[in-house]
Design an enzyme around this catalytic site. Structure first.
Site, mmCIF file in Angstrom:
data_model
loop_
_atom_site.group_PDB
_atom_site.id
_atom_site.type_symbol
_atom_site.label_atom_id
_atom_site.label_comp_id
_atom_site.label_asym_id
_atom_site.label_seq_id
_atom_site.Cartn_x
_atom_site.Cartn_y
_atom_site.Cartn_z
ATOM 1 N N TYR A 183 30.297 43.277 44.716
ATOM 2 C CA TYR A 183 31.446 43.001 44.768
ATOM 3 C C TYR A 183 32.944 41.806 46.028
ATOM 4 O O TYR A 183 33.154 41.361 45.597
ATOM 5 C CB TYR A 183 32.870 43.617 43.535
ATOM 6 C CG TYR A 183 34.363 43.072 43.404
ATOM 7 C CD1 TYR A 183 33.957 41.513 42.369
ATOM 8 C CD2 TYR A 183 35.017 43.645 43.406
ATOM 9 C CE1 TYR A 183 35.445 41.220 41.858
ATOM 10 C CE2 TYR A 183 36.281 42.650 43.016
ATOM 11 C CZ TYR A 183 36.472 41.517 42.680
ATOM 12 O OH TYR A 183 37.334 41.198 41.429
ATOM 13 N N THR A 232 31.965 41.315 30.374
ATOM 14 C CA THR A 232 33.208 42.201 30.566
ATOM 15 C C THR A 232 34.423 41.486 29.312
ATOM 16 O O THR A 232 35.229 42.150 29.413
ATOM 17 C CB THR A 232 33.476 42.745 31.845
ATOM 18 O OG1 THR A 232 33.782 41.336 32.920
ATOM 19 C CG2 THR A 232 32.586 43.479 32.185
ATOM 20 N N GLY A 282 30.610 23.015 42.562
ATOM 21 C CA GLY A 282 29.281 21.312 41.843
ATOM 22 C C GLY A 282 30.846 20.863 40.637
ATOM 23 O O GLY A 282 30.393 19.666 40.992
ATOM 24 N N GLY A 300 38.599 36.598 29.663
ATOM 25 C CA GLY A 300 38.637 38.159 30.460
ATOM 26 C C GLY A 300 39.904 38.375 30.668
ATOM 27 O O GLY A 300 40.866 37.751 29.801
#
Ligand code: UDP
Length: 312
Positions: free
Chosen positions: A147, A37, A104, A12
């Site tokens: 978001y 995206t 994790g 990105g």
């Protein structure tokens, strides 16, 4: 032996600049991106670099990385209002489930974890400028809520891993950032106005344009992120440029810099569009010795040059 960093969303806009910086700092970089995206165009210059690996994967799915990992930077997420309107559920999933997965992974590797959070956690703020201590004014069920709520959940999850698992975590609250590798059509104001002005089309100012934003050039932002990752801070830190301006003045500045003949037209203001936004960067200055260095005009000139060859 070089240490390894994982960057989610590494193809990105911000993620790819972060990959570049980490490689320059002497790290091995594993970039994970599902290209929803992001784009391989942003990382094609790294193809063949022996310290760089690209994995095409959604970080919502189980992550397997062999070997040691020193830092994990979780930057995967749609990040422009029209993207998260188009992909509301992937936005929620990457912020919630993707954050859980990457935390994790950090726990299993004993890695330092840095979350790319956002000024959107402050919503349409009632406190101005926004310090980290402000809890925000967010509409969880509005169109931007996917978001905002995902990032607020991500912050809560990050702090829980810090407290319960003693993980070394960092939270960067990123304010409006601009620069090369934004998508011309991602809908955010900087690529929108620059591409409109370059094409001689009208600049679409939403509402009366009195709403404010504060724009940070990407190299400054990445420097703040890097310093935060290397710091001992575990509480959220605002990273952004405090120079605030109205959207209408910003439109005029773009027209001036490009020398464009474009007009300004007004379109309806999107739902829950924050009326003001400006970071209080007292903590970043004091704790990281960081503040933005690139002036708006200089940053915009670099960005305009980029869009001259990347309008499609
Ligand atoms: N905006 C605008 N015209 C556009 C795109 C955005 O006037 O073509 C406005 C938008 O309403 C907001 C500001 O510019 O007030 C910044 O929008 P952006 O989408 O870049 O991000 P936001 O800061 O809202 O997350």
């Amino acid at each position: 032996m070089k240490k390894t960093c994982v960057v989610t969303g590494g193809a990105g806009f911000l993620g790819s600049h972060l990959c570049d910086r980490l490689l320059k700092e002497g790290f091995m970089v594993i970039c994970i991106d599902n290209l929803l995206t992001g784009s391989t165009r942003n990382i094609e210059h790294l193809a063949g670099n022996e310290n760089f690996t690209f994995i095409k994967q959604n970080v919502v799915d189980y992550l397997y990385i062999s070997g040691e990992v020193r830092y994990i930077f979780h930057f995967a997420s749609p990040a422009s209002p029209i993207d998260y309107l188009e992909f509301p559920i992937p936005t929620l999933k990457v912020g919630a489930l993707g954050t859980h997965k990457t935390l994790g992974l950090a726990k299993s590797k004993g890695a330092t974890f840095l979350l790319a959070s956002t000024s959107e956690v402050y919503g349409d703020p009632l406190v101005h400028p926004q310090p980290e201590s402000y809890w925000g004014n967010v509409n969880p069920i509005g169109p931007r809520g996917v978001y905002d709520a995902a990032k607020r959940f991500a912050e809560a999850m990050t702090m829980a891993y810090h407290r319960c698992h003693n993980l070394d975590t960092k939270i960067a609250r990123i304010f409006n950032t601009y620069g090369p590798r934004m998508r011309a059509r991602d809908g955010r104001v900087v690529p929108a106005f620059i591409s409109q002005a370059l094409k001689g089309e009208p600049l679409t100012v939403f509402g009366d344009g009195a709403q404010t934003r504060s724009f940070c050039y990407v190299s400054d932002l990445i420097d703040g992120i890097f310093r935060l990752a290397m710091s001992k801070i575990n509480d959220p830190v605002n990273i952004g440029n405090p120079r605030e301006m109205t959207v209408i003045d910003f439109a005029r500045e773009i027209v001036r810099l490009i020398g464009s003949r474009s007009r300004i037209v007004h379109k309806p203001l999107p739902v829950d569009d924050p009326k003001v936004r400006q970071p209080d960067i007292t903590i970043a200055k004091r704790e990281l010795g960081w503040e933005p260095r690139v002036q708006l005009e200089e940053g915009l000139r670099h960005t305009i040059d980029y869009f001259k060859t990347h309008l499609s």
